[in-house]
Design a protein around this motif. Structure first.
Motif, PDB file in Angstrom:
ATOM      1  N   SER A 258      -2.544  -3.874 -16.225  1.00 16.24           N
ATOM      2  CA  SER A 258      -2.919  -3.310 -14.932  1.00 16.24           C
ATOM      3  C   SER A 258      -1.712  -2.904 -14.096  1.00 16.24           C
ATOM      4  CB  SER A 258      -3.760  -4.327 -14.136  1.00 16.24           C
ATOM      5  OG  SER A 258      -4.945  -4.657 -14.835  1.00 16.24           O
ATOM      6  N   HIS A 259      -0.523  -3.312 -14.524  1.00 11.41           N
ATOM      7  CA  HIS A 259       0.671  -3.015 -13.734  1.00 11.41           C
ATOM      8  C   HIS A 259       0.993  -1.522 -13.805  1.00 11.41           C
ATOM      9  CE1 HIS A 259       4.853  -3.143 -12.336  1.00 11.41           C
ATOM     10  NE2 HIS A 259       4.524  -4.300 -11.778  1.00 11.41           N
ATOM     11  N   PRO A 260       1.410  -0.920 -12.694  1.00 14.09           N
ATOM     12  CA  PRO A 260       1.717   0.525 -12.701  1.00 14.09           C
ATOM     13  C   PRO A 260       2.738   0.929 -13.763  1.00 14.09           C
ATOM     14  CG  PRO A 260       1.658  -0.319 -10.456  1.00 14.09           C
ATOM     15  CD  PRO A 260       1.535  -1.505 -11.354  1.00 14.09           C
ATOM     16  N   ASP A 261       3.718   0.050 -14.038  1.00 11.66           N
ATOM     17  CA  ASP A 261       4.756   0.382 -15.012  1.00 11.66           C
ATOM     18  C   ASP A 261       4.220   0.478 -16.436  1.00 11.66           C
ATOM     19  OD1 ASP A 261       6.439   0.307 -12.868  1.00 11.66           O
ATOM     20  OD2 ASP A 261       7.494  -1.517 -13.460  1.00 11.66           O
ATOM     21  N   ALA A 262       3.025  -0.090 -16.674  1.00  5.81           N
ATOM     22  CA  ALA A 262       2.463  -0.086 -18.025  1.00  5.81           C
ATOM     23  C   ALA A 262       2.002   1.308 -18.449  1.00  5.81           C
ATOM     24  CB  ALA A 262       1.297  -1.075 -18.117  1.00  5.81           C
TER      25      ALA A 262
END
Length: 512
Positions: A258-262
């Protein structure tokens, strides 16, 4: 004995890797990098430093803090010197830490800066301020202490049904015995090769934390140590260090994805992701396989079995295998399981009963708990898990419920009796039961079911606040229900299953 192939103690394993691959990176922690030659030398220095302080083989050495390279060195230094390493979960409340260190008989505490205010009667060494100077002042000559496979290596504390933490004593053999068996049977997803990179992000006071750290030293891996799980750092380090293996609980997998960097992350180096503590929801599994592009395997075990004894392999995480994805998997080679009734008699295939395990990884004992040992260790090699389960005709184990009522929330173990003990001191609480209820993010969360004293109307906030003053935050109730009376059987035991039933309605099992 072929030490380089199958070392029987962790100290032997570290020495063998230091000889065979001295320049290979062993530990990364932030900007600090340690190769195997230095790792091995530091283990000697730590062991000799503890001896210089008057400690002897078998003495308990405590650690309180998050993950770090120095904490890993401390564990291996204890292994080299024959000391028993006692890592304490950093999220525990001060009274819990005090109980554990006293119960273990530890008179020295290595403590991370920020936690040094905990009560402790012995000597403290604050890691970032004092550890390196102390370590480097010690002799790096060979350690004379003879350490055998059956000597204790770890003492990890797990709360019991009485609410009092129990020290699980694990030997070197418990941690080293499975590696040659896994190699012979090509259990590649739980058996890394020398040089393989792995991230350590699970808490050090758990077997998934310190056990993984010791396992990396056993295998000769490059261990990238994170103080705690950090999705952004995990994503960055996977890319920068071409990480091959990672272990996460399902709740952490969801946070990671769910992290934006993913969205633009490079996960191409990952060969396998192992997960445990709870089954993975099918939607999360499908998303993980698609986005990470690696193999998934589930691990089932407990502190008392040095972690994993049952595994659901990558082949059972593929389309068409949805039925077995609900299972914990099959026993690893060298492990046996039985499903038994209350008299410990095996039940027919497909019938529910208590799960018993026989494994070379089974603990030595609970520290100074003869009654608990008698209840848990049958005397003929079997360990009673306290889990209720079913084995189907193909040999897959399905966990159905927890006989001991343990709650697993975000990978942390919570025991109802411990929480109830904290809540009983509330001025307006007459009776209380604690249960686990399903939660999309954490798997389960803690709920208190409270009977108020006559004429009192306690609030949910006051109940939760009372608990927070006495126990670790992750153990505290996240919600409170108030009822007139708790359901009990004729002997007065709380019928937790009856309390849980409304919340688990529609679920296939009473664990999430």
């Amino acid at each position: 004995m072929a030490t380089t192939l199958h070392p029987q103690t962790f100290g032997e394993a570290l020495a063998a890797h230091a000889q065979e691959r001295p320049d290979q990176i062993a530990l990364r922690f932030g900007d600090r990098v340690t190769d195997y030659a230095a790792f091995d030398r530091h283990a000697d220095q730590i062991a000799n430093g503890l001896a210089a302080k008057g400690y002897s083989k078998g003495d308990r050495i405590a650690y309180l803090g998050k993950n770090s390279d120095h904490a890993v060195e401390l564990a291996l230094g204890c292994a080299r010197g024959g000391y028993v390493f006692v890592p304490v979960i950093w999220r525990l409340a001060a009274p819990e830490v005090d109980f554990i260190t006293k119960d273990a008989g530890a008179t020295i505490l290595f403590v991370e800066e920020g936690f040094e205010s905990v009560p402790f009667d012995g000597q403290k060494i604050v890691m970032e301020r004092e550890f390196e100077a102390w370590r480097d002042a010690q002799s790096d000559s060979g350690v004379a202490t003879q350490v055998t496979a059956q000597d204790p290596f770890l003492q990890l504390y797990t709360s019991g049904t009485t609410g009092m933490p129990k020290g699980v004593v694990l030997s070197h053999y418990n941690g080293t015995a499975m590696r040659p068996i896994l190699q012979e049977n090509d259990i590649y997803w739980y058996n890394a090769d020398p040089g393989d990179t792995m991230i350590l992000a699970m808490p050090y006071g758990h077997i998934a934390g310190v056990g993984s750290a010791a396992g990396a030293a056993l295998a000769g891996q490059e261990l990238i140590v994170h103080a705690e799980f950090d999705p952004a750092l995990t994503i960055k380090d996977i890319r920068d260090y071409r990480v091959k293996w990672i272990f996460l609980v399902p709740a952490a997998i969801r946070v990671l994805l769910s992290h934006p960097d993913a969205n633009d992350a490079d996960f191409s180096s990952i060969k396998g992701l192992t997960y445990g503590a709870s089954p993975i929801p099918l939607d999360l599994l499908k998303e993980g396989v698609e986005r990470l592009g690696c193999e998934f395997a589930q691990l089932y075990g407990m502190t008392e079995t040095y972690g994993t004894v049952v595994s659901l392999p990558p082949d059972d995480h593929r389309p068409g295998r949805e039925r077995v994805m609900r299972s914990a998997g099959k026993p690893l080679p060298g492990v046996e399981i039985q499903i038994v009734d209350e008299s410990l008699t095996p039940v027919p295939t497909g019938e529910i009963g208590e799960v018993l395990i026989k494994s070379p990884t089974t603990m030595l004992e609970y520290w100074n708990r003869p009654e608990e040992n008698a209840k848990t260790l049958t005397g003929d090699g079997w360990l009673r898990t306290g889990d209720a389960g079913i084995v189907d005709e193909e040999g897959y184990l399905y966990i159905q419920d927890r006989i001991k009522d343990m709650i697993i929330s975000g990978g942390e173990n919570v025991y109802p009796a411990e929480v109830e003990s904290a809540l009983f001191g509330h001025d307006e609480v007459a009776d209380v039961a604690v249960i686990g209820v399903p939660d999309e993010k954490w798997g389960e969360t803690v709920k208190a079911v409270v009977v108020a004293k006559p004429g009192c109307t306690p609030s949910e906030d006051s109940i939760i606040g009372h608990a927070r003053e006495r126990i670790a935050g992750f153990k505290c109730p996240k919600s409170v229900d108030f009822i007139e009376a708790l359901p009990r059987n004729p002997s007065g035991k709380i019928l937790r299953r009856e309390l849980r039933a409304p919340y688990w309605e529609g679920k296939e099992r009473a664990v999430n």
